[in-house]
Design a protein around this motif. Structure first.
Motif, PDB file in Angstrom:
ATOM      1  N   ALA A  31       0.856  -1.188   0.000  1.00 37.20           N
ATOM      2  CA  ALA A  31       0.000   0.000   0.000  1.00 37.20           C
ATOM      3  C   ALA A  31       0.895   1.243   0.000  1.00 37.20           C
ATOM      4  N   ASP A  52       0.224  -1.022  -4.815  1.00 31.27           N
ATOM      5  CA  ASP A  52      -0.942  -0.234  -4.415  1.00 31.27           C
ATOM      6  C   ASP A  52      -1.944  -0.302  -5.556  1.00 31.27           C
ATOM      7  N   GLN A  53      -3.169   0.174  -5.303  1.00 31.78           N
ATOM      8  CA  GLN A  53      -4.151   0.198  -6.387  1.00 31.78           C
ATOM      9  C   GLN A  53      -3.719   1.168  -7.476  1.00 31.78           C
ATOM     10  N   ASP A  54      -3.134   2.285  -7.073  1.00 28.16           N
ATOM     11  CA  ASP A  54      -2.698   3.299  -8.039  1.00 28.16           C
ATOM     12  C   ASP A  54      -1.212   3.570  -7.818  1.00 28.16           C
ATOM     13  N   SER A  70       0.267  -2.628  -9.756  1.00 28.32           N
ATOM     14  CA  SER A  70      -1.045  -2.074  -9.435  1.00 28.32           C
ATOM     15  C   SER A  70      -1.964  -3.240  -9.071  1.00 28.32           C
ATOM     16  N   LEU A  71      -2.279  -3.356  -7.782  1.00 24.18           N
ATOM     17  CA  LEU A  71      -3.064  -4.487  -7.289  1.00 24.18           C
ATOM     18  C   LEU A  71      -4.122  -4.023  -6.298  1.00 24.18           C
ATOM     19  N   ASN A  72      -5.237  -4.710  -6.291  1.00 17.65           N
ATOM     20  CA  ASN A  72      -6.239  -4.498  -5.255  1.00 17.65           C
ATOM     21  C   ASN A  72      -5.882  -5.436  -4.109  1.00 17.65           C
ATOM     22  N   GLU A  74      -7.396  -5.773  -1.312  1.00 14.37           N
ATOM     23  CA  GLU A  74      -8.520  -6.071  -0.443  1.00 14.37           C
ATOM     24  C   GLU A  74      -9.536  -7.020  -1.074  1.00 14.37           C
TER      25      GLU A  74
END
Length: 175
Positions: A31, A52-54, A70-72, A74
């Motif tokens: 994150a 992180d997502q972004d 770039s990963l989710n 959650e």
């Protein structure tokens, strides 16, 4: 230090313990946000996976020692399954369902540096949702549950970069 500096400069807690991370492996900045810890670790010569997502900010100013993903983080399925790191850095982030996965991702002798908001933070602003606040002693209990050697721990009020209740942990995966 003003709030903007805190978004650029590495946390004093991360700076204090980053040198404990073994140099031979990959460090996970989980994150990573804008990448302040990714950049700091890369400047110290570590190879870093920034997740992180972004990760747009990091991709625009990419260091050769940095891999961005770039990963989710959650989703029910953990996107970092079967990866191993010599160090994991997590700041200002808490997602309980995957937290217990972190120690198994550390190599023997690997270092976990964790710093995030704790109960009581609501009086100072966000985050105020109890789902994003650590319970009293939670990081210490976490380290004990995973047989990690605690190098340092705090559960305190801080006024830098802004008033907050935080917990901080630096622990090593015992061999």
């Amino acid at each position: 230090m003003n709030h903007h500096d805190a978004q650029i400069n590495a946390s004093p807690w991360v700076k204090r313990f980053a040198s404990q991370i073994p140099k031979d492996g990959l460090v996970l900045d989980l994150a990573c946000g804008g990448g302040r810890h990714t950049n700091y670790l890369a400047q110290l010569g570590y190879s870093v996976m920034a997740v992180d997502q972004d990760v747009t900010a990091l991709e625009q100013n990419k260091h050769f020692l940095v891999e961005t993903r770039s990963l989710n983080l959650e989703l029910e399925e953990w996107p970092l399954e079967n990866l191993q790191f010599s160090g994991i850095v997590v700041t200002n982030y808490l997602y309980q369902p995957h937290m217990d996965r972190l120690p198994s991702m550390l190599a023997q002798g690997g270092i976990l540096i964790y710093e995030t908001f704790a109960q009581g933070n609501a009086q100072f602003g966000k985050p105020s949702n109890p789902n994003f606040l650590l319970n009293t002693g939670e990081l210490l209990n976490f380290a004990g549950r995973h047989s990690m050697k605690v190098l340092a721990y705090e559960d305190i009020y801080t006024d830098e970069p802004k008033p907050a209740m935080v917990q901080r942990l630096c622990a090593v995966k015992a061999g």
